[in-house]
Design an enzyme around this catalytic site. Structure first.
Site, mmCIF file in Angstrom:
data_model
loop_
_atom_site.group_PDB
_atom_site.id
_atom_site.type_symbol
_atom_site.label_atom_id
_atom_site.label_comp_id
_atom_site.label_asym_id
_atom_site.label_seq_id
_atom_site.Cartn_x
_atom_site.Cartn_y
_atom_site.Cartn_z
ATOM 1 N N CYS B 81 6.849 0.242 -2.106
ATOM 2 C CA CYS B 81 5.653 0.479 -1.667
ATOM 3 C C CYS B 81 4.050 0.298 -2.400
ATOM 4 C CB CYS B 81 5.961 1.999 -1.603
ATOM 5 S SG CYS B 81 6.869 2.037 -0.002
ATOM 6 N N HIS B 328 2.031 1.496 7.484
ATOM 7 C CA HIS B 328 2.345 2.084 6.083
ATOM 8 C C HIS B 328 3.480 0.622 6.432
ATOM 9 C CE1 HIS B 328 3.197 2.288 2.262
ATOM 10 N NE2 HIS B 328 4.511 3.624 2.143
#
Lengths: 101, 380
Positions: B81, B328
């Site tokens: 991420c 996200h």
């Protein structure tokens, strides 16, 4: 060959590590109860996963038995349990889980 | 080191873009950033976590360059991420080295084409396969392990932790790029389904499609652009991949280290920062960020929340954009955060922090095995 999520051969070869983990009891440092499971674990959910201090090392493992007995600080004992059936052929993988004493 | 500035930004809305491909998303964000900058990049760095699993597509460097009509060296960078911030940092270093004067960093992820179960499995590829994923642990589970111990050790209540998603949803209402534009209450959070105890659905960031891009330039080139935002620091650190092997389960050591180095490079201290876009993939992650970025002592982060200091109007607003809670797209997130800070420092953000001059971004890979902390300053 069916898709494998890890390296089962390594698990089987890790006898030394296995003996170390199975040498005594451990203590739960933290735990969670997995309710949204990843592929392959859906039929087990909900299940507890904990970080457990065993001697000088920590291991991450499932904790079997009643979920309400799982708590931080609980003493646990290693047990040999079925982990999952791998791929369409249904080969059974075993692993170390823990049980609250 | 040569001075570097962000001179162009662009992003897509985060969400379920069933009508757009990976390529479409990258094109939308990339074109917007190129138009905003008005400069042609000499190199491209693409942040992407897992297009191979999510969309069956690898070789993203070439894909994105081709899509944008750029025939320049293009490299895909992966750090779970944190892939976006890593691509950004690579672009900074490429300019700092003197090899290039203009570079682009673009993050993209297309996650919603997979069923949830497979997306959860793909995300867990960012953890340790042998030590974590193999026992059925998920990413929400990893952060739940941190949350459970933190709540126990520092007497944080479930209601107090719920204040983070409540704040971030409120901030996101005005953000045109947010996946959700509704407010939630503490009660809503506490009544949302349990995902991994003690974390509930409204503690978790969503599965999102999206892309974000920035164009960076050396000082000489940046001076020709309007509203350059200077990169004072972009520092990266690494910790153990598996949570179990960290020194302390409630401290993200990589964040502590990267932020210390970022403050030192920028010659600043936490009190000099006007706002932070932080990696709140799960509620507990934002609370850890208050402490690990140096805004609070360990265990006291909740005081900033209860007193409202991290809200808009407080002394150190966290996630005025709404943060990851409202989108996200993993490989794009780090660059999406930079887009939001640049808007704040240009004075044109949806939730503008009055007088904002210095902003920070904090992007995590996995459960914090990788961290990137960057500090920016506006020209105004």
């Amino acid at each position: 060959m069916p898709h494998r999520s890890s390296v089962p051969l390594k698990w089987r070869q890790s006898r030394r590590n296995y003996q170390k983990i199975h040498a005594g009891t451990g203590t739960i440092l933290s735990f969670t109860i997995i309710r949204t499971a990843p592929a392959g674990f859906g039929s087990c959910a909900p299940y507890a996963v904990a970080v457990i201090a065993v001697g000088n090392e920590n291991v991450t493992a499932q904790v079997v038995g009643p979920l309400e007995k799982v708590r931080i600080g609980a003493e646990v004992m290693p047990v040999f349990r079925k982990m999952f059936e791998n791929g369409a052929s249904g080969v059974i993988e075993y692993a170390t889980k823990f049980e609250v004493l | 080191m040569r001075k570097i500035a962000v001179v162009g930004i662009g992003q897509t809305k985060s969400g379920e873009h069933w009508g757009s491909s990976l390529r479409d998303l990258a094109k939308e964000a990339g074109k917007a950033a190129l138009q905003d900058a008005g400069l042609n990049p000499q190199a491209l760095f693409v942040g992407n976590m897992s297009a191979g699993r999510f969309a069956g597509q690898e070789h993203l460097g070439a894909l994105v360059a081709d899509t944008l009509g750029l025939r320049v060296p293009s490299t895909r960078v992966e750090g779970a991420c944190a892939s976006g911030a890593l691509a950004f940092r690579k672009a900074c270093l490429a300019i700092a080295s003197g090899r290039y004067d203009v570079a682009m960093a673009l993050g993209v992820e297309k996650m919603t084409d997979l069923p949830t179960e497979e997306a959860v499995t793909s995300l867990m590829a960012a953890g340790d396969q042998e030590q974590e994923a193999s026992v059925g642990l998920t990413f929400s589970g990893v952060f739940a392990l941190i949350a459970n111990l933190y709540m126990n050790r520092y007497k944080l209540s479930r209601e107090e932790l719920a204040l983070i998603p409540v704040k971030n949803h409120k901030n996101g209402v005005n953000n045109p790029y947010a996946q959700f534009n509704f407010e939630v209450t503490v009660d809503d959070v506490l009544k949302s389904p349990l995902i991994a105890d003690p974390l509930r659905l409204l503690d978790c960031s969503p599965i999102s499609d999206g892309s974000a891009a920035v164009v960076l330039a050396s000082e000489a080139f940046a001076r020709q652009c309007k509203d350059p935002v200077w990169v004072l620091a972009s520092e990266q650190a690494t910790d153990a991949l598996a949570l179990q092997n960290r020194k302390d389960l409630c401290t993200l050591g990589s964040v502590v280290q990267a932020s210390k180095e970022a403050y030192a490079r920028a010659g600043l201290a936490p009190k000099d920062i006007d706002l932070v876009e932080a990696h709140d993939c799960f509620s507990i992650a934002e609370l850890l960020a208050y402490e690990d970025l140096g805004f609070s002592e360990k265990g006291w982060g909740k005081e900033l929340l209860i007193s409202g200091e991290v809200c808009i109007g407080g002394s150190i607003p966290f996630n005025p954009s709404g943060g990851l809670k409202l989108g996200h797209p993993v490989g794009a997130t780090g660059i999406k955060q930079i887009n939001e800070v640049v808007k704040q420092l240009r004075g044109c953000a949806a939730n503008q922090i009055r007088g904002a001059r210095t902003g920070m971004t904090q992007n995590l890979g996995g459960s914090g095995a990788t961290a990137v902390v960057s500090i920016f300053r506006g020209d105004a």
